[in-house]
Design a protein around this motif. Structure first.
Motif, PDB file in Angstrom:
ATOM      1  N   ASP A 154      86.749  37.638  41.273  1.00 12.48           N
ATOM      2  CA  ASP A 154      85.540  36.961  40.801  1.00 12.48           C
ATOM      3  C   ASP A 154      84.562  37.966  40.190  1.00 12.48           C
ATOM      4  O   ASP A 154      84.942  39.090  39.903  1.00 12.48           O
ATOM      5  CB  ASP A 154      84.896  36.132  41.931  1.00 12.48           C
ATOM      6  CG  ASP A 154      84.362  36.978  43.075  1.00 12.48           C
ATOM      7  OD1 ASP A 154      84.445  38.217  43.024  1.00 12.48           O
ATOM      8  OD2 ASP A 154      83.856  36.381  44.048  1.00 12.48           O
ATOM      9  N   SER A 155      83.333  37.527  39.955  1.00 12.18           N
ATOM     10  CA  SER A 155      82.260  38.277  39.293  1.00 12.18           C
ATOM     11  C   SER A 155      82.370  38.141  37.762  1.00 12.18           C
ATOM     12  O   SER A 155      83.061  37.247  37.271  1.00 12.18           O
ATOM     13  CB  SER A 155      82.247  39.739  39.757  1.00 12.18           C
ATOM     14  OG  SER A 155      81.059  40.355  39.299  1.00 12.18           O
ATOM     15  N   ASP A 180      81.268  25.924  44.447  1.00  9.00           N
ATOM     16  CA  ASP A 180      81.089  27.286  43.919  1.00  9.00           C
ATOM     17  C   ASP A 180      80.011  28.061  44.692  1.00  9.00           C
ATOM     18  O   ASP A 180      80.349  28.850  45.568  1.00  9.00           O
ATOM     19  CB  ASP A 180      80.789  27.245  42.415  1.00  9.00           C
ATOM     20  CG  ASP A 180      81.178  28.531  41.685  1.00  9.00           C
ATOM     21  OD1 ASP A 180      81.813  29.398  42.315  1.00  9.00           O
ATOM     22  OD2 ASP A 180      80.860  28.657  40.485  1.00  9.00           O
ATOM     23  N   ASP A 181      78.744  27.858  44.347  1.00 12.64           N
ATOM     24  CA  ASP A 181      77.624  28.561  45.009  1.00 12.64           C
ATOM     25  C   ASP A 181      76.528  27.524  45.277  1.00 12.64           C
ATOM     26  O   ASP A 181      75.512  27.480  44.568  1.00 12.64           O
ATOM     27  CB  ASP A 181      77.097  29.675  44.088  1.00 12.64           C
ATOM     28  CG  ASP A 181      78.168  30.696  43.770  1.00 12.64           C
ATOM     29  OD1 ASP A 181      78.457  31.547  44.632  1.00 12.64           O
ATOM     30  OD2 ASP A 181      78.744  30.628  42.670  1.00 12.64           O
ATOM     31  N   TYR A 239      72.295  36.546  42.740  1.00 14.27           N
ATOM     32  CA  TYR A 239      73.238  36.309  43.855  1.00 14.27           C
ATOM     33  C   TYR A 239      73.487  37.604  44.637  1.00 14.27           C
ATOM     34  O   TYR A 239      73.457  37.627  45.867  1.00 14.27           O
ATOM     35  CB  TYR A 239      74.496  35.725  43.219  1.00 14.27           C
ATOM     36  CG  TYR A 239      75.803  35.750  43.949  1.00 14.27           C
ATOM     37  CD1 TYR A 239      76.182  34.704  44.807  1.00 14.27           C
ATOM     38  CD2 TYR A 239      76.730  36.771  43.724  1.00 14.27           C
ATOM     39  CE1 TYR A 239      77.429  34.690  45.408  1.00 14.27           C
ATOM     40  CE2 TYR A 239      77.981  36.760  44.322  1.00 14.27           C
ATOM     41  CZ  TYR A 239      78.309  35.725  45.169  1.00 14.27           C
ATOM     42  OH  TYR A 239      79.548  35.707  45.754  1.00 14.27           O
ATOM     43  N   HIS A 298      88.053  27.547  38.369  1.00 15.24           N
ATOM     44  CA  HIS A 298      87.412  27.010  37.156  1.00 15.24           C
ATOM     45  C   HIS A 298      88.499  26.541  36.181  1.00 15.24           C
ATOM     46  O   HIS A 298      88.967  25.427  36.285  1.00 15.24           O
ATOM     47  CB  HIS A 298      86.451  28.004  36.492  1.00 15.24           C
ATOM     48  CG  HIS A 298      85.237  28.284  37.312  1.00 15.24           C
ATOM     49  ND1 HIS A 298      84.271  27.347  37.547  1.00 15.24           N
ATOM     50  CD2 HIS A 298      84.838  29.406  37.957  1.00 15.24           C
ATOM     51  CE1 HIS A 298      83.324  27.874  38.315  1.00 15.24           C
ATOM     52  NE2 HIS A 298      83.646  29.111  38.578  1.00 15.24           N
ATOM     53  N   LEU A 300      75.183  26.982  34.845  1.00 13.21           N
ATOM     54  CA  LEU A 300      75.428  28.231  34.119  1.00 13.21           C
ATOM     55  C   LEU A 300      75.678  27.980  32.628  1.00 13.21           C
ATOM     56  O   LEU A 300      76.149  28.859  31.912  1.00 13.21           O
ATOM     57  CB  LEU A 300      76.595  29.001  34.755  1.00 13.21           C
ATOM     58  CG  LEU A 300      76.388  29.389  36.227  1.00 13.21           C
ATOM     59  CD1 LEU A 300      77.515  30.277  36.729  1.00 13.21           C
ATOM     60  CD2 LEU A 300      75.046  30.083  36.448  1.00 13.21           C
ATOM     61  N   PHE A 345      73.019  34.613  36.744  1.00 13.41           N
ATOM     62  CA  PHE A 345      73.136  34.148  38.131  1.00 13.41           C
ATOM     63  C   PHE A 345      73.580  35.282  39.053  1.00 13.41           C
ATOM     64  O   PHE A 345      72.999  35.491  40.124  1.00 13.41           O
ATOM     65  CB  PHE A 345      74.122  32.977  38.206  1.00 13.41           C
ATOM     66  CG  PHE A 345      74.792  32.841  39.541  1.00 13.41           C
ATOM     67  CD1 PHE A 345      74.074  32.440  40.655  1.00 13.41           C
ATOM     68  CD2 PHE A 345      76.137  33.163  39.707  1.00 13.41           C
ATOM     69  CE1 PHE A 345      74.681  32.348  41.907  1.00 13.41           C
ATOM     70  CE2 PHE A 345      76.747  33.079  40.946  1.00 13.41           C
ATOM     71  CZ  PHE A 345      76.018  32.663  42.049  1.00 13.41           C
ATOM     72  N   LEU A 346      74.601  36.029  38.633  1.00 10.38           N
ATOM     73  CA  LEU A 346      75.178  37.056  39.515  1.00 10.38           C
ATOM     74  C   LEU A 346      74.130  38.098  39.923  1.00 10.38           C
ATOM     75  O   LEU A 346      74.122  38.570  41.060  1.00 10.38           O
ATOM     76  CB  LEU A 346      76.379  37.733  38.840  1.00 10.38           C
ATOM     77  CG  LEU A 346      77.645  36.868  38.714  1.00 10.38           C
ATOM     78  CD1 LEU A 346      78.699  37.566  37.844  1.00 10.38           C
ATOM     79  CD2 LEU A 346      78.237  36.521  40.089  1.00 10.38           C
ATOM     80  N   GLU A 389      86.302  30.401  33.122  1.00 16.73           N
ATOM     81  CA  GLU A 389      84.971  29.835  33.449  1.00 16.73           C
ATOM     82  C   GLU A 389      84.133  29.978  32.179  1.00 16.73           C
ATOM     83  O   GLU A 389      83.723  28.984  31.574  1.00 16.73           O
ATOM     84  CB  GLU A 389      84.347  30.589  34.625  1.00 16.73           C
ATOM     85  CG  GLU A 389      82.942  30.103  34.987  1.00 16.73           C
ATOM     86  CD  GLU A 389      82.317  30.897  36.151  1.00 16.73           C
ATOM     87  OE1 GLU A 389      82.846  31.970  36.501  1.00 16.73           O
ATOM     88  OE2 GLU A 389      81.279  30.437  36.676  1.00 16.73           O
ATOM     89  N   HIS A 419      89.542  33.651  39.411  1.00 19.42           N
ATOM     90  CA  HIS A 419      88.663  32.978  38.461  1.00 19.42           C
ATOM     91  C   HIS A 419      89.194  33.278  37.057  1.00 19.42           C
ATOM     92  O   HIS A 419      89.444  34.442  36.714  1.00 19.42           O
ATOM     93  CB  HIS A 419      87.239  33.526  38.555  1.00 19.42           C
ATOM     94  CG  HIS A 419      86.455  33.013  39.723  1.00 19.42           C
ATOM     95  ND1 HIS A 419      86.890  33.101  41.014  1.00 19.42           N
ATOM     96  CD2 HIS A 419      85.238  32.400  39.776  1.00 19.42           C
ATOM     97  CE1 HIS A 419      85.980  32.569  41.823  1.00 19.42           C
ATOM     98  NE2 HIS A 419      84.972  32.140  41.093  1.00 19.42           N
ATOM     99  N   HIS A 434      81.922  30.344  47.339  1.00 18.65           N
ATOM    100  CA  HIS A 434      81.627  31.741  47.698  1.00 18.65           C
ATOM    101  C   HIS A 434      80.622  31.706  48.829  1.00 18.65           C
ATOM    102  O   HIS A 434      79.503  31.190  48.638  1.00 18.65           O
ATOM    103  CB  HIS A 434      81.035  32.485  46.502  1.00 18.65           C
ATOM    104  CG  HIS A 434      81.913  32.446  45.290  1.00 18.65           C
ATOM    105  ND1 HIS A 434      82.743  33.485  44.942  1.00 18.65           N
ATOM    106  CD2 HIS A 434      82.105  31.485  44.353  1.00 18.65           C
ATOM    107  CE1 HIS A 434      83.403  33.172  43.832  1.00 18.65           C
ATOM    108  NE2 HIS A 434      83.029  31.957  43.454  1.00 18.65           N
ATOM    109  N   SER A 438      78.060  23.829  39.040  1.00 20.62           N
ATOM    110  CA  SER A 438      78.005  25.245  38.645  1.00 20.62           C
ATOM    111  C   SER A 438      78.098  25.358  37.125  1.00 20.62           C
ATOM    112  O   SER A 438      77.303  26.058  36.486  1.00 20.62           O
ATOM    113  CB  SER A 438      79.167  25.999  39.301  1.00 20.62           C
ATOM    114  OG  SER A 438      79.394  27.236  38.677  1.00 20.62           O
ATOM    115  N   LEU A 459      76.624  33.157  33.398  1.00 19.38           N
ATOM    116  CA  LEU A 459      77.139  33.669  34.676  1.00 19.38           C
ATOM    117  C   LEU A 459      76.404  34.931  35.117  1.00 19.38           C
ATOM    118  O   LEU A 459      76.002  35.062  36.273  1.00 19.38           O
ATOM    119  CB  LEU A 459      78.653  33.930  34.534  1.00 19.38           C
ATOM    120  CG  LEU A 459      79.358  34.572  35.726  1.00 19.38           C
ATOM    121  CD1 LEU A 459      79.196  33.741  36.990  1.00 19.38           C
ATOM    122  CD2 LEU A 459      80.852  34.772  35.412  1.00 19.38           C
TER     123      LEU A 459
END
Ligand code: ADE
Ligand code: ZN
Length: 355
Positions: A186-187, A295-296, A81, A238, A269, A77-78, A217, A214, A36, A265, A74
């Motif tokens: 995603d998300s 991933d990130d 992010y 994932h 996570l 993190f989001l 995950e 995704h 991403h 990732s 997740l």
């Protein structure tokens, strides 16, 4: 130690001395299929762009922001992010972000990359779709002549928003159709199953876009089945939860359905308690077409080669797995058959040099 055999189509994979493995992982050409771009924003660049755009951040310093990178799942993190991405306003901001990643990719011998971007994160703040796509696309265009990296874009819909909003995003992106090759999803995963986006994915398919999502995950195997059978995706991002369903693993292996796995990732996570618990080796053993991705990378402590070296060390993987993963990355890409043949020849040359 995985028992992944040398692939049948490379029968004389030369033995590689264990102490040369890190150098081989670094040198081998590879493709990245799950990254991403907003997740490649390093704290230093976040602060630099915030300063020039006059955007206030809820963190006092780079160190203060880095200290917040302790994630439990997740969603934790989001939240950070999306806050980091809020500094991006101008075409040059999107260019600079993508260029910084592409330079890192080149350093890791990533010769092809298919980059995710989240336009809704930006259009919701009033940034025009054109600004986002122009900046990212200009960096991708510069990457081949200036860095020797082939790069394309995949537009991701945010699954915590509605399908109607996804349709609206698609509509806004239609004038720029030639500048991205596909769409993803995603998300926040749990509670937002793939089938919620069945109609917008069907429309994207009609438009000739490539499809990924995704799934698995944090979410259950049912989400992977749904991404395959309802969305009709061509890769699963994932997919590590597939191991909970033996029938699903058989299906993935039989169909050579690529999984874009992101080990660091998953560790950061808390999808797996430790990297040594990761199921990448078991997926390969089961014949699943897995790939390794970052991933990130700015948030999870490593770009491509760190994902390879740390995971190989933790799982005791060797050169045959390295070859398989790099080769899978090219085969699973959306590049032309001709480009894939050329890249695989370069991969074979690298392995022959390391024998
Ligand atoms: N957006 C950025 N990184 C993501 C991830 N790992 N899962 C879902 N959505 C994301
Ligand atoms: Zn992802």
């Amino acid at each position: 130690m995985t028992s992944t055999p040398a692939p049948a189509d490379f029968p004389r994979l030369p033995p590689v001395a264990a102490d040369r493995l890190p150098a081989l992982l670094q040198a081998m050409p590879k493709a990245e299929l799950h990254m991403h771009i907003e997740g490649s924003l390093e704290p230093e660049l976040i602060f630099q762009i915030a300063r020039r755009n006059g955007v206030a951040l809820p963190y006092a310093s780079v160190e203060d922001l880095r200290r917040a990178y302790a994630f439990t799942n997740l969603q934790s993190f989001l939240d950070i992010y999306y806050a980091g991405a809020s500094v991006l306003l101008k075409e040059q901001d999107f260019y600079d972000m993508a260029w910084a990643y592409l330079e890192r990719a080149q350093a890791d011998n990533v010769i092809h990359t298919e980059i995710f971007f989240d336009p809704q994160t930006h259009t919701a703040r009033g940034v025009p779709m054109q600004t986002v796509i122009d900046g990212l696309h200009r960096a991708c265009q510069d990457a081949l002549p200036k860095l020797g990296v082939s790069a394309s874009l995949i537009l991701c819909f945010l699954r915590h928003l509605s399908e109607e909003e996804a349709f609206q995003t698609l509509e806004e992106a239609l004038p720029f159709m030639g500048r991205f090759i596909g769409v993803g999803l995603d998300s926040s995963e749990v509670g937002h199953p793939p089938e919620n986006f069945a109609r917008v994915f069907a429309r994207c398919r009609e438009l000739g876009l490539r499809l990924v999502a995704h799934a698995g995950e944090e979410g259950p195997p049912a989400y992977i089945w749904s991404a395959l059978d309802v969305l009709r995706v061509e890769r699963i991002d994932h997919g590590v939860q597939s191991m909970r369903d033996p029938e699903l693993v058989k299906r993935l292996a039989r169909d050579r359905m690529p999984l874009t796995v992101c080990p660091l990732s998953n560790q950061k996570l808390c999808v797996f308690p430790n990297l040594a618990d990761h199921n990448l080796g078991r997926l390969l053993d089961a014949g699943v077409m897995a790939t390794v991705n970052s991933d990130d990378p700015a948030y999870f402590g490593g770009y491509m080669n760190q994902n390879f070296t740390e995971t190989f060390a933790a799982l005791g993987l060797g050169a045959p797995a390295a070859y398989r993963l790099a080769r899978n990355s090219f085969e699973a890409s959306f590049a032309s058959a001709e480009a894939k043949v050329g890249w695989i020849a370069r991969l074979d040359d690298t392995f022959a040099r390391f024998a």
